[in-house]
Motif scaffolding. Sequence first.
Motif, mmCIF file in Angstrom:
data_model
loop_
_atom_site.group_PDB
_atom_site.id
_atom_site.type_symbol
_atom_site.label_atom_id
_atom_site.label_comp_id
_atom_site.label_asym_id
_atom_site.label_seq_id
_atom_site.Cartn_x
_atom_site.Cartn_y
_atom_site.Cartn_z
ATOM 1 N N ALA A 79 9.775 6.603 0.016
ATOM 2 C CA ALA A 79 8.744 7.016 0.974
ATOM 3 C C ALA A 79 7.373 7.032 0.303
ATOM 4 O O ALA A 79 6.375 6.591 0.881
ATOM 5 N N VAL A 80 7.326 7.535 -0.929
ATOM 6 C CA VAL A 80 6.064 7.570 -1.662
ATOM 7 C C VAL A 80 5.525 6.162 -1.885
ATOM 8 O O VAL A 80 4.346 5.877 -1.669
ATOM 9 N N LEU A 81 6.415 5.256 -2.298
ATOM 10 C CA LEU A 81 5.991 3.891 -2.570
ATOM 11 C C LEU A 81 5.563 3.160 -1.310
ATOM 12 O O LEU A 81 4.645 2.341 -1.329
ATOM 13 N N GLY B 41 1.899 1.481 -1.034
ATOM 14 C CA GLY B 41 1.693 0.066 -0.751
ATOM 15 C C GLY B 41 1.646 -0.770 -2.027
ATOM 16 O O GLY B 41 1.439 -0.268 -3.134
ATOM 17 N N ASP B 42 1.863 -2.084 -1.882
ATOM 18 C CA ASP B 42 1.763 -3.038 -2.984
ATOM 19 C C ASP B 42 2.636 -2.666 -4.181
ATOM 20 O O ASP B 42 2.232 -2.800 -5.332
ATOM 21 N N GLY C 109 1.085 4.132 7.680
ATOM 22 C CA GLY C 109 0.655 3.084 8.581
ATOM 23 C C GLY C 109 1.720 2.019 8.776
ATOM 24 O O GLY C 109 2.518 1.755 7.871
ATOM 25 N N THR C 110 1.715 1.405 9.946
ATOM 26 C CA THR C 110 2.720 0.404 10.279
ATOM 27 C C THR C 110 2.684 -0.818 9.364
ATOM 28 O O THR C 110 3.741 -1.313 8.956
ATOM 29 N N PRO C 111 1.511 -1.361 8.995
ATOM 30 C CA PRO C 111 1.515 -2.555 8.134
ATOM 31 C C PRO C 111 2.263 -2.341 6.822
ATOM 32 O O PRO C 111 3.028 -3.208 6.395
ATOM 33 N N ARG C 112 2.062 -1.195 6.175
ATOM 34 C CA ARG C 112 2.753 -0.952 4.913
ATOM 35 C C ARG C 112 4.254 -0.785 5.141
ATOM 36 O O ARG C 112 5.068 -1.231 4.325
ATOM 37 N N THR D 113 7.159 -3.146 3.545
ATOM 38 C CA THR D 113 8.302 -2.586 2.823
ATOM 39 C C THR D 113 9.602 -3.156 3.388
ATOM 40 O O THR D 113 10.505 -3.546 2.637
ATOM 41 N N MET D 114 9.698 -3.215 4.704
ATOM 42 C CA MET D 114 10.903 -3.744 5.335
ATOM 43 C C MET D 114 11.122 -5.199 4.965
ATOM 44 O O MET D 114 12.255 -5.616 4.680
#
Length: 399
Positions: free
Chosen positions: A69-71, A75-76, A110-113, A117-118
Amino acid sequence: MASTPDLSNSQAEHDNPDINRNYDGSTQTIPGATMGRHTAFQLAGQHMITNLERLESINPSSGAMFWKAVLTALGDCADQVEIYTEAALKHGATEDEILAVINHASSFAGTPRAVNTMRRIAGTLASARQFERPRETVVRLRDHDTLIREYSPGAAGTPIILIHALSMDGRMFTEVAPSLTSAGRVITYDLRGHGYARGAPLTTSLDHLVDDLKQLVDILDIEKADVYGASYGGAVAQYFTLAHPSRVRSLCTMATSAQGHPLLATRATRAEEGHMQELVAEAIIRWFLPETIALNPWFVRYARANVEQVRVEEWAAAWRAMAALDCLHRIPEISVPILVLAGKQDASATPEHMKPIYQESPNGTYVELDPGTHMMVMEQPEAVANALLNFRKVVDEKC
């Protein structure tokens, strides 16, 4: 407030992301999987790190899920996300639990991150997948939406409809449904007040749930089905068969009886009086073997979470509907084959409670599993699947 060490990156750290600063400010070269800890420290300090390391020592999958969750929020961090995904899977986390973590993280990341991840972990999840993922579709009934899950949706023959227990949803058949696809199409759905159908107008009776199922089979254009229900779902299956005999080819009642009891209604009252936490513990103890609870596998976590998150009014409505179960005297009216599937260790619907269904049925079969618990669908899935497939084979030969 305690001061925070300077964790700003040096040029060396910028050039080599595997160099990480320790919590005291010193540096060392560690695999990039520590990025989650680094970010967690920045967010909440050493206290969070200490508590999460303690959590990891007790339940490694929970720790891995938190770092994921933290990652996701950071992001990135593609490599690190995959590392924690693999760790979570290794320690028993399920695909649904991992997806839930990402969904929760999306609310603040946010949805983009979350989508990134998915995309990154999709291959890892697919390679670890043990069961067929169903096709999921939202269906609108009269006054609410529900979610159906279809396994082998294009298969020919009479479909199997699986109806879940009180407090659960269609996911309780995660390990049974794929095993039944050798016999054809398998469908689960979420009862009113459960799973995706939470927030629907409250259940008024088992007949109310029968009306929902009738509309569902009409929408799905199912002329006739094999209807198998567990506990609360078994009560619905019996009432549906009595109300719409032409739509049922065979019936299975698992871990349920044909007669309610006033004791069941007290679970509604106790919840309304503020004793829900006591009821959570009682339910888990009643549903599973002690040694299984100690191991805390996915289905114990799933069941506990469902009860902990239940809306009291929906819990109460369901238990009052179950307490009013009263169809034993009508079982002789059911001419289709009935499988009564009991569990020797079931503390809720004991074999003594279930045998009368078989005894009153003109076309019944009784099977008792040992071990067999109230949540045998999840705790003894292979034995349940085998019993259902054997029954289905007999029904196919008769019909």
